[in-house]
Design a protein around this motif. Structure first.
Motif, PDB file in Angstrom:
ATOM      1  N   VAL A 113      64.228  82.042  49.611  1.00  0.00           N
ATOM      2  CA  VAL A 113      63.204  81.096  50.058  1.00  0.00           C
ATOM      3  C   VAL A 113      63.331  80.869  51.562  1.00  0.00           C
ATOM      4  CG1 VAL A 113      62.384  78.714  49.780  1.00  0.00           C
ATOM      5  CG2 VAL A 113      63.336  79.941  47.814  1.00  0.00           C
ATOM      6  N   SER A 114      62.203  80.950  52.277  1.00  0.00           N
ATOM      7  CA  SER A 114      62.259  80.711  53.719  1.00  0.00           C
ATOM      8  C   SER A 114      61.823  79.301  54.098  1.00  0.00           C
ATOM      9  CB  SER A 114      61.403  81.733  54.473  1.00  0.00           C
ATOM     10  OG  SER A 114      60.050  81.621  54.120  1.00  0.00           O
ATOM     11  N   GLU A 115      61.105  78.621  53.199  1.00  0.00           N
ATOM     12  CA  GLU A 115      60.592  77.281  53.521  1.00  0.00           C
ATOM     13  C   GLU A 115      60.161  76.595  52.229  1.00  0.00           C
ATOM     14  OE1 GLU A 115      56.891  75.539  56.252  1.00  0.00           O
ATOM     15  OE2 GLU A 115      57.504  77.624  56.473  1.00  0.00           O
ATOM     16  N   VAL A 116      60.267  75.269  52.190  1.00  0.00           N
ATOM     17  CA  VAL A 116      59.724  74.475  51.080  1.00  0.00           C
ATOM     18  C   VAL A 116      58.954  73.300  51.650  1.00  0.00           C
ATOM     19  CG1 VAL A 116      61.522  75.079  49.409  1.00  0.00           C
ATOM     20  CG2 VAL A 116      61.804  73.042  50.817  1.00  0.00           C
ATOM     21  N   ARG A 117      57.987  72.810  50.881  1.00  0.00           N
ATOM     22  CA  ARG A 117      57.294  71.581  51.284  1.00  0.00           C
ATOM     23  C   ARG A 117      56.623  70.959  50.076  1.00  0.00           C
ATOM     24  NH1 ARG A 117      51.499  72.586  54.134  1.00  0.00           N
ATOM     25  NH2 ARG A 117      50.996  74.527  53.118  1.00  0.00           N
ATOM     26  N   TRP A 118      56.455  69.649  50.171  1.00  0.00           N
ATOM     27  CA  TRP A 118      55.697  68.893  49.174  1.00  0.00           C
ATOM     28  C   TRP A 118      54.246  68.865  49.645  1.00  0.00           C
ATOM     29  CZ3 TRP A 118      58.052  67.769  44.772  1.00  0.00           C
ATOM     30  CH2 TRP A 118      59.435  67.620  44.750  1.00  0.00           C
ATOM     31  N   ILE A 119      53.307  69.032  48.717  1.00  0.00           N
ATOM     32  CA  ILE A 119      51.903  69.117  49.099  1.00  0.00           C
ATOM     33  C   ILE A 119      51.034  68.394  48.063  1.00  0.00           C
ATOM     34  CG2 ILE A 119      51.539  71.350  47.956  1.00  0.00           C
ATOM     35  CD1 ILE A 119      49.789  72.120  50.417  1.00  0.00           C
ATOM     36  N   THR A 120      50.003  67.720  48.545  1.00  0.00           N
ATOM     37  CA  THR A 120      49.061  67.063  47.628  1.00  0.00           C
ATOM     38  C   THR A 120      48.117  68.111  47.050  1.00  0.00           C
ATOM     39  OG1 THR A 120      47.408  66.645  49.335  1.00  0.00           O
ATOM     40  CG2 THR A 120      49.097  64.924  48.987  1.00  0.00           C
ATOM     41  N   GLU A 121      47.492  67.781  45.947  1.00  0.00           N
ATOM     42  CA  GLU A 121      46.531  68.699  45.334  1.00  0.00           C
ATOM     43  C   GLU A 121      45.387  69.002  46.303  1.00  0.00           C
ATOM     44  OE1 GLU A 121      43.563  69.108  41.457  1.00  0.00           O
ATOM     45  OE2 GLU A 121      44.742  67.280  41.716  1.00  0.00           O
ATOM     46  N   GLY A 122      44.878  67.978  46.981  1.00  0.00           N
ATOM     47  CA  GLY A 122      43.778  68.166  47.919  1.00  0.00           C
ATOM     48  C   GLY A 122      44.145  69.100  49.056  1.00  0.00           C
ATOM     49  N   LYS A 123      45.326  68.914  49.639  1.00  0.00           N
ATOM     50  CA  LYS A 123      45.779  69.764  50.746  1.00  0.00           C
ATOM     51  C   LYS A 123      46.021  71.197  50.255  1.00  0.00           C
ATOM     52  CE  LYS A 123      47.433  70.794  54.852  1.00  0.00           C
ATOM     53  NZ  LYS A 123      46.549  71.549  55.711  1.00  0.00           N
ATOM     54  N   LEU A 124      46.556  71.343  49.050  1.00  0.00           N
ATOM     55  CA  LEU A 124      46.768  72.674  48.484  1.00  0.00           C
ATOM     56  C   LEU A 124      45.452  73.411  48.318  1.00  0.00           C
ATOM     57  CD1 LEU A 124      48.654  74.813  47.230  1.00  0.00           C
ATOM     58  CD2 LEU A 124      48.350  73.622  45.041  1.00  0.00           C
ATOM     59  N   LEU A 125      44.456  72.746  47.754  1.00  0.00           N
ATOM     60  CA  LEU A 125      43.141  73.365  47.572  1.00  0.00           C
ATOM     61  C   LEU A 125      42.517  73.721  48.912  1.00  0.00           C
ATOM     62  CD1 LEU A 125      41.765  71.179  44.654  1.00  0.00           C
ATOM     63  CD2 LEU A 125      42.579  73.539  44.526  1.00  0.00           C
ATOM     64  N   GLU A 126      42.657  72.837  49.881  1.00  0.00           N
ATOM     65  CA  GLU A 126      42.142  73.100  51.237  1.00  0.00           C
ATOM     66  C   GLU A 126      42.801  74.329  51.849  1.00  0.00           C
ATOM     67  OE1 GLU A 126      42.933  70.904  55.407  1.00  0.00           O
ATOM     68  OE2 GLU A 126      42.060  69.610  53.858  1.00  0.00           O
ATOM     69  N   ASP A 127      44.126  74.414  51.733  1.00  0.00           N
ATOM     70  CA  ASP A 127      44.865  75.563  52.274  1.00  0.00           C
ATOM     71  C   ASP A 127      44.475  76.853  51.557  1.00  0.00           C
ATOM     72  OD1 ASP A 127      46.122  73.833  53.997  1.00  0.00           O
ATOM     73  OD2 ASP A 127      48.108  74.027  53.081  1.00  0.00           O
ATOM     74  N   MET A 128      44.283  76.789  50.251  1.00  0.00           N
ATOM     75  CA  MET A 128      43.900  77.980  49.486  1.00  0.00           C
ATOM     76  C   MET A 128      42.513  78.467  49.899  1.00  0.00           C
ATOM     77  SD  MET A 128      45.477  76.952  45.781  1.00  0.00           S
ATOM     78  CE  MET A 128      44.759  78.311  44.898  1.00  0.00           C
ATOM     79  N   GLU A 129      41.597  77.557  50.142  1.00  0.00           N
ATOM     80  CA  GLU A 129      40.242  77.948  50.544  1.00  0.00           C
ATOM     81  C   GLU A 129      40.213  78.558  51.940  1.00  0.00           C
ATOM     82  OE1 GLU A 129      37.638  74.597  50.099  1.00  0.00           O
ATOM     83  OE2 GLU A 129      37.905  74.541  47.923  1.00  0.00           O
ATOM     84  N   SER A 130      41.089  78.084  52.831  1.00  0.00           N
ATOM     85  CA  SER A 130      41.065  78.571  54.220  1.00  0.00           C
ATOM     86  C   SER A 130      41.927  79.814  54.425  1.00  0.00           C
ATOM     87  CB  SER A 130      41.506  77.476  55.180  1.00  0.00           C
ATOM     88  OG  SER A 130      42.858  77.124  54.960  1.00  0.00           O
ATOM     89  N   ASN A 131      42.710  80.179  53.442  1.00  0.00           N
ATOM     90  CA  ASN A 131      43.559  81.372  53.564  1.00  0.00           C
ATOM     91  C   ASN A 131      43.169  82.376  52.522  1.00  0.00           C
ATOM     92  OD1 ASN A 131      45.244  80.583  55.797  1.00  0.00           O
ATOM     93  ND2 ASN A 131      46.089  79.029  54.435  1.00  0.00           N
TER      94      ASN A 131
END
Length: 131
Positions: A113-131
């Protein structure tokens, strides 16, 4: 690839944020990409839940005290990827998804693992849509 058993774990904290991990860039399959909290191939005779607990310990240094809850039964999954070196991988799995709760320390295995983070559902969906 050979059909095998794997388990996925989605770990949430008390703020209902999901723990995600970035796979080490040197990993053969999907290196450098964000993934669930943990994913583990099972050893012969190992239960899905024990494999999930082992994966959390090995990948993230987490010794979970509370129970895990199966939120999706074992389902067949196929993944075809080509590694950066050009090797084609055909991954065939039976995989359930477990959910757990955790608010403690995380000590990622630097090989996995190179990195970990806690993420909200909204931020996860936003990141998935933009990547």
């Amino acid at each position: 690839g050979v059909l095998h058993r794997t388990v996925y774990v989605m770990l949430f904290n008390s703020k209902n944020e999901l723990l995600i991990q970035k796979r080490h860039p040197d990993k053969a399959v999907c290196g450098g990409t964000w993934d669930l909290s943990a994913a583990e191939h099972l050893n012969p005779g190992e239960s899905y839940e024990n494999g999930a607990l082992r994966g959390l310990k090995e990948e993230l240094g987490i010794s979970l005290k509370g129970p895990l809850k199966e939120i999706m039964p074992p389902t067949r999954r196929s993944l075809q990827v080509t590694t950066p070196a050009g090797k084609k991988i055909n991954d065939q799995e039976f995989v359930p998804v477990y959910e757990g709760r955790y608010d403690g320390e995380i000590v990622p295995d630097e090989v996995e693992v190179s990195e970990v983070r806690w993420i909200t559902e909204g931020k996860l969906l936003e990141d998935m849509e933009s990547n």
